[in-house]
Design an enzyme around this catalytic site. Structure first.
Site, PDB file in Angstrom:
ATOM      1  N   ASN A   1     -19.831   4.327  -4.895  1.00 35.24           N
ATOM      2  CA  ASN A   1     -19.775   3.561  -6.142  1.00 35.24           C
ATOM      3  C   ASN A   1     -20.059   2.089  -5.921  1.00 35.24           C
ATOM      4  OD1 ASN A   1     -19.158   5.818  -7.653  1.00 35.24           O
ATOM      5  ND2 ASN A   1     -16.956   5.519  -7.539  1.00 35.24           N
ATOM      6  N   VAL A   2     -19.399   1.476  -4.946  1.00 31.73           N
ATOM      7  CA  VAL A   2     -19.581   0.039  -4.713  1.00 31.73           C
ATOM      8  C   VAL A   2     -20.976  -0.244  -4.163  1.00 31.73           C
ATOM      9  CG1 VAL A   2     -18.758  -1.974  -3.449  1.00 31.73           C
ATOM     10  CG2 VAL A   2     -17.113  -0.333  -4.377  1.00 31.73           C
TER      11      VAL A   2
ATOM     12  N   LYS B   1       0.862  -1.181   0.000  1.00 31.76           N
ATOM     13  CA  LYS B   1       0.000   0.000   0.000  1.00 31.76           C
ATOM     14  C   LYS B   1       0.895   1.227   0.000  1.00 31.76           C
ATOM     15  CE  LYS B   1      -4.576   0.638   0.279  1.00 31.76           C
ATOM     16  NZ  LYS B   1      -5.586  -0.173  -0.409  1.00 31.76           N
TER      17      LYS B   1
END
Length: 353
Positions: A185-186, A80
């Site tokens: 969005n999800v 990450k």
């Protein structure tokens, strides 16, 4: 500033601090584990209050990506990166090109993708300086837009159906009530899939426009944001903030299944045991929300969306294995998921539940 003593360090292979005075870049790249392949994880841009907060976040997220990729059966490790800054006011193309140069210096051990506070356009700037970028749409497949959220939602949908099958003996969602917390969005894509499958939706979001759209498009019932966790539903799908399953909420949750897209839904590991004791079936979030990572990998490999979706559909088999092991061993599903991931990426399993 503590790194090795941070509770999320967990044997990280490499942590890189990168800066660029000309652009103001202050970033951290964390590579947790590369046993299965190069680490992949998004680049998050966030105005962290302190540098220690940024360090803890990147370590926690990097470790989580190792587990997510392992359980998604991808030849990838976990990594990450974070950029310390406000994405609304401090973004410049030059900043992301500097980030690209920093990623290039890691030598391919870390592959970057978009995350909170970054966009596909930002990834294009990074890609001008390094080839170690995932999730950029090459325009060859019209079904691939560069947005991973539909694929994340599809994985959650498959995991949710498997939870229903395990709990009810079938995966028919017709007439089941599902509370979706968060219509980003999800969450919104998930609502569309659930509606098509015949589920009755109960929704909440701080964005009134999104809520109104869900009510209009899906016939959803809107409830206040502070009530969605406790709605009278069959399934709770947290798709917003993490830590919503905690001491305060568990005793008031009425759903018998929790399956959503939000990362780190459990405030602590012990809340997984509390859910088990309450007979609430929890589909571990990092298992079922891995569809976006699968898409990033397949997009980078130049493979078609049909192969992406086929791989995502395999999430159901992994979830089923976790549920069955948890039932047989009388353990929380989160604990079992962690152990299964560790079996796959080579870390010795912990001996305490």
């Amino acid at each position: 500033m503590n790194v090795f003593s941070d509770t999320a360090f967990d044997g990280h292979e490499q942590v890189v601090f990168a800066s660029d005075p000309d652009t103001g870049l202050k970033s951290i790249i964390a590579v947790h584990n590369t046993n299965l392949g190069p680490s992949l994880g998004g680049c998050r841009m966030w105005p962290y209050a302190t540098e220690q907060e940024a360090i803890h976040d990147v370590l926690r997220l990097s470790r989580g990506m190792t587990y997510k990729s392992a359980l998604a059966n991808l030849p990838l490790g976990g990594g990450k990166s974070v950029i310390i800054g406000d994405p609304r006011s401090q973004k410049t193309p030059q900043l992301f090109r500097a980030m690209g140069r920093a990623i290039e210096q890691v030598g391919g051990r870390y592959i970057v993708a978009e995350d909170v506070g970054t966009t596909p356009a930002d990834m294009v700037q990074i890609a001008s300086q390094t080839k170690h970028v995932g999730g950029i749409n090459d325009g060859k497949d019209p079904a691939r837009t560069g947005d991973p959220s539909p694929f994340t939602a599809y994985g959650v949908f498959m995991g949710l159906k498997e939870a229903v099958r395990f709990k009810n003996g079938h995966d028919d969602l017709g007439g089941l009530r599902v509370a979706v917390q968060g219509l980003g969005n999800v969450g919104y894509h998930l609502c569309r899939m659930l509606h098509k499958a015949g589920a009755q939706l109960v929704v909440a979001d701080l964005n009134a426009h999104s809520v109104n759209n869900a009510v209009t498009e899906f016939g959803a019932t809107a409830v206040p944001a502070d009530e969605i966790l406790y709605a009278d539903v069959d399934i709770l799908a947290p798709c917003a903030l993490g830590g919503v399953i905690n001491d305060h909420s568990i005793n008031k949750i009425r759903a018998r299944i929790i399956a959503g897209a939000a990362n780190n839904q459990l405030e602590s590991d012990r809340h997984g045991n509390m859910l088990r004791e309450a007979d609430i079936l929890y589909a571990p979030d990092y298992v079922i929300n891995a569809g976006g990572v699968v898409e990033v990998y397949y997009c980078r490999e130049g493979k078609p969306v049909t192969e992406t979706n086929k791989h995502i559909e395999g999430i159901g088999a992994t979830v089923r294995e976790i549920f069955e092991r948890a039932k047989q061993q009388n353990l929380s599903t989160g604990f079992v998921a962690d152990r299964l991931a560790e079996e796959r990426f080579g870390t010795k399993a912990k001996t305490v539940a």
